[in-house]
Design an enzyme around this catalytic site. Structure first.
Site, PDB file in Angstrom:
ATOM      1  N   ASP A 169      -6.829   1.957   7.878  1.00  0.00           N
ATOM      2  CA  ASP A 169      -5.522   2.589   8.070  1.00  0.00           C
ATOM      3  C   ASP A 169      -5.707   4.107   8.013  1.00  0.00           C
ATOM      4  OD1 ASP A 169      -5.821   3.180   5.366  1.00  0.00           O
ATOM      5  OD2 ASP A 169      -4.074   2.053   4.690  1.00  0.00           O
TER       6      ASP A 169
ATOM      7  N   ARG B 118      -4.058  -4.754   7.467  1.00  0.00           N
ATOM      8  CA  ARG B 118      -5.112  -3.792   7.836  1.00  0.00           C
ATOM      9  C   ARG B 118      -6.341  -4.506   8.390  1.00  0.00           C
ATOM     10  NH1 ARG B 118      -6.913  -0.775   3.048  1.00  0.00           N
ATOM     11  NH2 ARG B 118      -5.773  -2.199   1.707  1.00  0.00           N
TER      12      ARG B 118
ATOM     13  N   ASP C 149       0.838  -1.201   0.000  1.00  0.00           N
ATOM     14  CA  ASP C 149       0.000   0.000   0.000  1.00  0.00           C
ATOM     15  C   ASP C 149       0.871   1.249   0.000  1.00  0.00           C
ATOM     16  OD1 ASP C 149      -2.379  -1.419   0.088  1.00  0.00           O
ATOM     17  OD2 ASP C 149      -2.473  -1.417   2.277  1.00  0.00           O
TER      18      ASP C 149
ATOM     19  N   TYR D 271       6.038  -8.691   8.487  1.00  0.00           N
ATOM     20  CA  TYR D 271       5.718  -7.265   8.611  1.00  0.00           C
ATOM     21  C   TYR D 271       5.923  -6.812  10.047  1.00  0.00           C
ATOM     22  CZ  TYR D 271       3.117  -7.910   4.210  1.00  0.00           C
ATOM     23  OH  TYR D 271       2.749  -8.204   2.923  1.00  0.00           O
TER      24      TYR D 271
END
Length: 231
Positions: A94, A186, A52, A80
């Site tokens: 987000d 997310r 993203d 992550y």
């Protein structure tokens, strides 16, 4: 020193994607500089897994004949790190959209934060965010979402190998997640907030590994462009 033929035959480039860039902007920038440096009219360049715009970290970029192996890189386990903000949700899960609802956090303890991660470890069913690049009826979901259109999204099975809370500074909580292809961090943020009987959204996301490839060995876009000039 790499040559035009090296890039045509195929290179695997590790790039640390900057904040607010799309993955395609990185690909286009690198392609332009490779073509310019070697005076090549046409060369294939692609990435192995979108990040993203509000995420940073490892992008695997393939050139030339290596683009045939993109699916292989995409399928590898990802790692992550990042930050959830508890007590508030956003439509995009987000910071792309504004906070739309707030929730109490007084009941959230350190023990509860660690214990709740167990619900999201292993094989889980996950609904992708409405603000995502998934296509439905030929249109990307985020295009519909930005117009205010709602659509039913089917849950999909993903696998989370590791979900650990690495730092607690309420309302912020830092995490590390190791997961399969297709996992939306997310969505984990949103679902984790719900499971805590509160809300949560993602404020920071960084991809640190894809398979055995680490962001520690990646170049920034500027560093890659400078390396081309040296070649």
């Amino acid at each position: 020193m790499k040559t035009a033929e090296d890039y045509k035959n195929g290179q695997v480039l590790l790039i640390d994607k900057p904040l607010e860039w799309t993955s395609f902007q990185v690909v286009n920038k690198l392609r332009w500089h490779i073509r310019k440096r070697f005076d090549i009219k046409k060369i294939k360049v692609g990435h192995a897994g979108t990040l993203d715009p509000l995420a940073t970290g490892l992008l695997i970029i393939c050139t030339g004949k290596q683009t045939k192996n993109i699916n292989e890189y995409q399928g590898q386990i990802k790692e992550y790190t990042g930050t959830f903000v508890l007590g508030a949700t956003t439509p995009s899960y987000d910071l792309e959209t504004e906070v739309n609802e707030t929730f109490p956090t007084e009941h959230i303890t350190e023990e509860l934060l660690h214990k709740t991660t167990e619900q999201f470890t292993g094989k889980i069913q996950q609904k992708p965010p409405i603000f995502s690049a998934i296509k439905k009826d030929g249109k990307r979901l985020y295009e519909l979402a930005r117009k205010g259109e709602t659509t039913e999204i089917k849950a999909r099975k993903v696998e989370v190998n590791t979900f650990e809370i690495t730092k607690i500074d309420l309302p912020k909580v830092d995490f590390r997640i190791v997961c399969s292809k297709g996992t939306y961090i997310r969505s984990i943020a949103n679902d984790y907030g719900e499971a805590l009987k509160s809300g949560a959204h993602l404020s920071v996301l960084r991809r640190t590994k894809i398979g055995d490839y680490s962001v520690d060995n990646a170049l920034s876009v500027d560093e890659f462009i400078k390396s081309l000039e040296v070649e």
